[in-house]
Write a protein that holds these residues in place. Structure first.
Motif, PDB file in Angstrom:
ATOM      1  N   GLY A  65       0.860  -1.179   0.000  1.00 19.15           N
ATOM      2  CA  GLY A  65       0.000   0.000   0.000  1.00 19.15           C
ATOM      3  C   GLY A  65       0.893   1.223   0.000  1.00 19.15           C
ATOM      4  N   PHE A  66       0.355   2.412  -0.147  1.00 19.85           N
ATOM      5  CA  PHE A  66      -1.001   2.697  -0.572  1.00 19.85           C
ATOM      6  C   PHE A  66      -1.070   2.648  -2.108  1.00 19.85           C
ATOM      7  CE2 PHE A  66      -0.877   4.622   3.712  1.00 19.85           C
ATOM      8  CZ  PHE A  66      -1.981   3.988   4.250  1.00 19.85           C
ATOM      9  N   MET A  67      -2.145   3.175  -2.709  1.00 25.73           N
ATOM     10  CA  MET A  67      -2.330   3.043  -4.148  1.00 25.73           C
ATOM     11  C   MET A  67      -1.583   4.147  -4.898  1.00 25.73           C
ATOM     12  SD  MET A  67      -3.739   0.884  -6.156  1.00 25.73           S
ATOM     13  CE  MET A  67      -4.689   0.035  -4.879  1.00 25.73           C
ATOM     14  N   PRO A  68      -0.792   3.792  -5.919  1.00 28.69           N
ATOM     15  CA  PRO A  68      -0.193   4.837  -6.759  1.00 28.69           C
ATOM     16  C   PRO A  68      -1.292   5.713  -7.359  1.00 28.69           C
ATOM     17  CG  PRO A  68       0.722   2.668  -7.281  1.00 28.69           C
ATOM     18  CD  PRO A  68      -0.435   2.432  -6.371  1.00 28.69           C
ATOM     19  N   SER A  69      -1.083   7.019  -7.400  1.00 31.91           N
ATOM     20  CA  SER A  69      -2.160   7.923  -7.841  1.00 31.91           C
ATOM     21  C   SER A  69      -2.589   7.645  -9.274  1.00 31.91           C
ATOM     22  CB  SER A  69      -1.713   9.377  -7.680  1.00 31.91           C
ATOM     23  OG  SER A  69      -0.550   9.630  -8.444  1.00 31.91           O
ATOM     24  N   ALA A  70      -1.652   7.221 -10.118  1.00 29.39           N
ATOM     25  CA  ALA A  70      -2.002   6.956 -11.517  1.00 29.39           C
ATOM     26  C   ALA A  70      -2.759   5.644 -11.696  1.00 29.39           C
ATOM     27  CB  ALA A  70      -0.742   6.940 -12.375  1.00 29.39           C
ATOM     28  N   LEU A  71      -2.863   4.848 -10.657  1.00 29.21           N
ATOM     29  CA  LEU A  71      -3.599   3.586 -10.700  1.00 29.21           C
ATOM     30  C   LEU A  71      -4.846   3.632  -9.830  1.00 29.21           C
ATOM     31  CD1 LEU A  71      -3.801   0.561 -11.501  1.00 29.21           C
ATOM     32  CD2 LEU A  71      -2.069   0.060  -9.750  1.00 29.21           C
ATOM     33  N   ALA A  72      -4.996   4.705  -9.053  1.00 32.10           N
ATOM     34  CA  ALA A  72      -6.049   4.776  -8.046  1.00 32.10           C
ATOM     35  C   ALA A  72      -7.425   4.956  -8.670  1.00 32.10           C
ATOM     36  CB  ALA A  72      -5.762   5.935  -7.080  1.00 32.10           C
ATOM     37  N   GLY A  73      -8.404   4.357  -7.995  1.00 29.90           N
ATOM     38  CA  GLY A  73      -9.776   4.486  -8.433  1.00 29.90           C
ATOM     39  C   GLY A  73     -10.458   5.736  -7.919  1.00 29.90           C
ATOM     40  N   GLY A  74      -9.748   6.604  -7.215  1.00 29.48           N
ATOM     41  CA  GLY A  74     -10.322   7.839  -6.679  1.00 29.48           C
ATOM     42  C   GLY A  74      -9.234   8.730  -6.125  1.00 29.48           C
ATOM     43  N   ASP A  75      -9.646   9.863  -5.568  1.00 26.83           N
ATOM     44  CA  ASP A  75      -8.687  10.850  -5.072  1.00 26.83           C
ATOM     45  C   ASP A  75      -8.596  10.899  -3.552  1.00 26.83           C
ATOM     46  OD1 ASP A  75      -8.155  11.689  -7.699  1.00 26.83           O
ATOM     47  OD2 ASP A  75      -9.883  13.055  -7.670  1.00 26.83           O
ATOM     48  N   ASP A  76      -9.253   9.993  -2.835  1.00 26.50           N
ATOM     49  CA  ASP A  76      -9.246  10.018  -1.376  1.00 26.50           C
ATOM     50  C   ASP A  76      -7.857   9.672  -0.852  1.00 26.50           C
ATOM     51  OD1 ASP A  76     -11.948  10.465  -1.662  1.00 26.50           O
ATOM     52  OD2 ASP A  76     -12.497   8.385  -1.291  1.00 26.50           O
ATOM     53  N   THR A  77      -7.377  10.472   0.098  1.00 27.62           N
ATOM     54  CA  THR A  77      -6.038  10.239   0.645  1.00 27.62           C
ATOM     55  C   THR A  77      -6.056  10.343   2.166  1.00 27.62           C
ATOM     56  OG1 THR A  77      -5.409  12.584   0.497  1.00 27.62           O
ATOM     57  CG2 THR A  77      -4.920  11.173  -1.416  1.00 27.62           C
ATOM     58  N   VAL A  78      -4.964   9.912   2.765  1.00 22.23           N
ATOM     59  CA  VAL A  78      -4.775   9.987   4.206  1.00 22.23           C
ATOM     60  C   VAL A  78      -3.389  10.544   4.477  1.00 22.23           C
ATOM     61  CG1 VAL A  78      -3.820   7.648   4.455  1.00 22.23           C
ATOM     62  CG2 VAL A  78      -5.063   8.685   6.378  1.00 22.23           C
ATOM     63  N   PHE A  79      -3.242  11.226   5.603  1.00 25.05           N
ATOM     64  CA  PHE A  79      -1.971  11.763   6.081  1.00 25.05           C
ATOM     65  C   PHE A  79      -1.575  13.032   5.324  1.00 25.05           C
ATOM     66  CE2 PHE A  79      -0.800   7.069   6.904  1.00 25.05           C
ATOM     67  CZ  PHE A  79      -1.462   7.066   8.099  1.00 25.05           C
ATOM     68  N   TRP A  80      -0.647  13.731   5.930  1.00 24.55           N
ATOM     69  CA  TRP A  80      -0.064  14.944   5.355  1.00 24.55           C
ATOM     70  C   TRP A  80       0.589  14.655   4.015  1.00 24.55           C
ATOM     71  CZ3 TRP A  80       5.322  15.838   4.839  1.00 24.55           C
ATOM     72  CH2 TRP A  80       5.682  17.161   4.513  1.00 24.55           C
ATOM     73  N   TRP A  81       1.148  13.427   3.874  1.00 29.00           N
ATOM     74  CA  TRP A  81       1.852  13.096   2.626  1.00 29.00           C
ATOM     75  C   TRP A  81       0.951  12.414   1.605  1.00 29.00           C
ATOM     76  CZ3 TRP A  81       2.121   7.727   2.204  1.00 29.00           C
ATOM     77  CH2 TRP A  81       2.074   6.998   3.403  1.00 29.00           C
ATOM     78  N   ARG A  82      -0.360  12.367   1.882  1.00 30.07           N
ATOM     79  CA  ARG A  82      -1.391  12.015   0.922  1.00 30.07           C
ATOM     80  C   ARG A  82      -1.214  10.601   0.344  1.00 30.07           C
ATOM     81  NH1 ARG A  82      -4.577  16.059  -0.475  1.00 30.07           N
ATOM     82  NH2 ARG A  82      -5.100  15.117  -2.502  1.00 30.07           N
ATOM     83  N   GLY A  83      -1.295   9.609   1.220  1.00 29.64           N
ATOM     84  CA  GLY A  83      -1.346   8.228   0.755  1.00 29.64           C
ATOM     85  C   GLY A  83      -2.736   7.924   0.215  1.00 29.64           C
TER      86      GLY A  83
END
Length: 505
Positions: free
Chosen positions: A99-117
């Motif tokens: 984890g977490f999901m690479p942004s270019a493979l992600a099914g959405g824009d939801d993130t966690v943490f300051w560094w946006r996982g």
């Protein structure tokens, strides 16, 4: 008087040392992080390291591109190689959390943490499994199959929480787990894979995970969950305060997976608690205190009764889930602050690392072990009140009758190290010097000095093969005591009374 048995009932489990946690993996590229990792490996000896963000954008592994009008994916392992090399150079192996999901493979824009996982499922499962296979194939090719088979692979982190897995969608997690586990086994069937890395509040997830794995015949080589005892966050600027449940609640959480899995296909699977601490917040000042070490002592001593491992979260404060820390003592999870200032809880682990392999006895406030060379070691701690509502005695007496070798008389050399509110407590020194946000080099030297445990030594008589060992523990103290038979080689002419040249007559 507590009479310590002379015979060992068995080994003292070292589940406490199997794994330790860390912030996101690309932090391992930093010098402060690597220096801290080398220190904890040298003085404590953790075996594995688990952290978030293996596939997050900061690691740069998943690299899609367009060429001649077609989309392709390049897998780049530049940072991964440096991270793994740094771990292995320090003598510690990865515990891989996928984890977490690479942004270019992600099914959405939801993130966690300051560094946006990114916490969303992949929009293309085939591309996700190709990423998993490529990464493990690379690791096997670079480090060898025999080595990588010692690296557990955990699928995701706390999918039962919407903060970490979109909508806490259980069916979607099962689909991700199934595809991922099969992809791992396609690379090498002997690489252990498991999950579901549940939060302490998960209800029914583990039982349903076991049912799903059996129904779908999905590989599960171990199960994992997390454990914390803190209540809701009471926010202040750059920090929080929280209530704490009794520390025994952590042991209840460690034991929960085996209770939940009894009678299922996963009943005999190893249980890894891949995160535990008191507070789940990386900005709670309790982590920095002497109280924290005494609070966790009975948990670390008894945790091996309930789980195959339990990973302290985390080994150092190079950690940025809520942003870059604003001061050296900011309530971070770490055993160490930035710049390797040892916290009292660090010494709890360092003391445990000096204990012997053979258990003699343990109780509510002590652990006694023996080394193969005959040394006897004691870990003792003062009880704490996590509610803060009842007065804690300033002194906690403990008296042990310790077996030390063959029967007979003689003397024992007794070495003692301790941390409490006044000793081995750099946080207290930092507060007294005015809580400097950026300590000067001199102040850092003072803080490192203040972090050193109190040290003393003495001799005690051995009678009938035993030593009467009285201990008085200060408030929130954790103490390490080592007893060794004295073999006196003092020459017959030595006389301390003559040190200044006087004839004693």
């Amino acid at each position: 008087m507590i009479r310590v048995p002379a015979e060992s009932p068995g080994p003292f489990p070292d589940a406490w040392r199997y794994c330790v946690g860390t912030g996101r993996l690309d932090l391992a590229l930093r010098r402060d992080y690597q220096d801290s990792l080398a220190l904890v490996r040298r003085e404590i000896g953790f075996g594995h390291l688990r952290g978030h963000g293996l596939f997050s954008d900061g690691m740069g592994i998943h690299r899609p591109y367009t060429h001649r009008g077609a989309r392709h994916v390049h897998h780049s392992f530049t940072h991964l190689d440096q991270v793994v090399d740094a771990c292995l150079a320090a003598g510690i192996r990865p515990f891989l959390e996928l984890g977490f999901m690479p942004s270019a493979l992600a099914g959405g824009d939801d993130t966690v943490f300051w560094w946006r996982g990114n916490i969303t499922p992949p929009r293309d499962t085939a591309e996700w499994t190709a990423l998993v296979r490529a990464t493990l194939t690379h690791l096997v090719g670079r480090y060898g199959a025999e080595e990588v088979r010692t690296w557990p692979v955990e699928v995701w982190n706390e999918p039962d929480l919407p903060q970490f897995w979109r909508d806490a969608d259980e069916d979607a997690y099962h689909r991700l787990y199934e595809a991922t586990a099969h992809a791992v086994k396609e690379v090498d069937a002997a690489i252990p894979v498991g999950g579901p890395a549940l939060s302490p509040g998960a209800r029914g997830w583990l039982e349903r995970f076991a049912e799903f794995a059996e129904r779908r015949d999905v590989p599960v080589d171990f199960v994992s969950r997390h454990a914390y005892t803190s209540g809701p966050a009471q926010h202040v600027p750059f920090g929080v305060h929280q209530t704490l449940a009794p520390a025994g609640r952590l042991l209840d959480q460690f034991a929960q997976p085996r209770r939940a899995l009894a009678g299922t296909r996963l009943a005999g699977a190893p249980v890894h608690i891949t995160e535990f601490n008191s507070s789940y917040r990386p900005d709670n000042p309790v982590h920095d205190t002497a109280f924290h070490a005494a609070y966790l002592a009975p948990v670390v001593v008894a945790g091996g009764d309930h789980a195959d491992s339990f990973a302290y979260w985390t080994f150092c404060d190079v950690f940025e889930e809520t942003g870059i820390p604003t001061a050296p003592f900011h309530g971070g999870f770490g055993l160490l602050t930035h710049r390797q200032i040892r916290k009292p809880v660090y010494h709890l682990y360092a003391f445990l690392a000096r204990m012997g392999p053979d258990l003699l006895t343990r109780g509510d406030d002590h652990l006694v072990t023996r080394h193969r060379d005959g040394r006897v070691t004691v870990l003792a701690w003062a009880p704490v009140d996590p509610t803060g509502t009842s007065p804690v005695p300033a002194r906690h007496p403990l008296r042990l009758s310790v077996p030390l070798g063959a029967r007979g008389r003689g003397e024992a050399f007794v070495r003692r190290l301790g941390v409490d509110e006044e000793h081995g407590n750099a946080y207290a020194a930092w507060r007294r010097m005015g809580s400097p946000r950026s300590p000067s080099p001199h102040q850092l030297d003072v803080l490192h000095e203040a972090a050193e445990p109190a040290r003393s030594h003495r001799r005690l008589p051995v009678t009938g093969g035993r030593v009467d060992l009285p201990l008085t523990l200060a408030r929130h103290e954790v103490a390490f005591v080592e007893l060794t038979r004295v073999s006196d080689e003092t020459p017959p002419w030595w006389d301390e009374r003559r040190l200044l040249g006087r004839d004693p007559g």
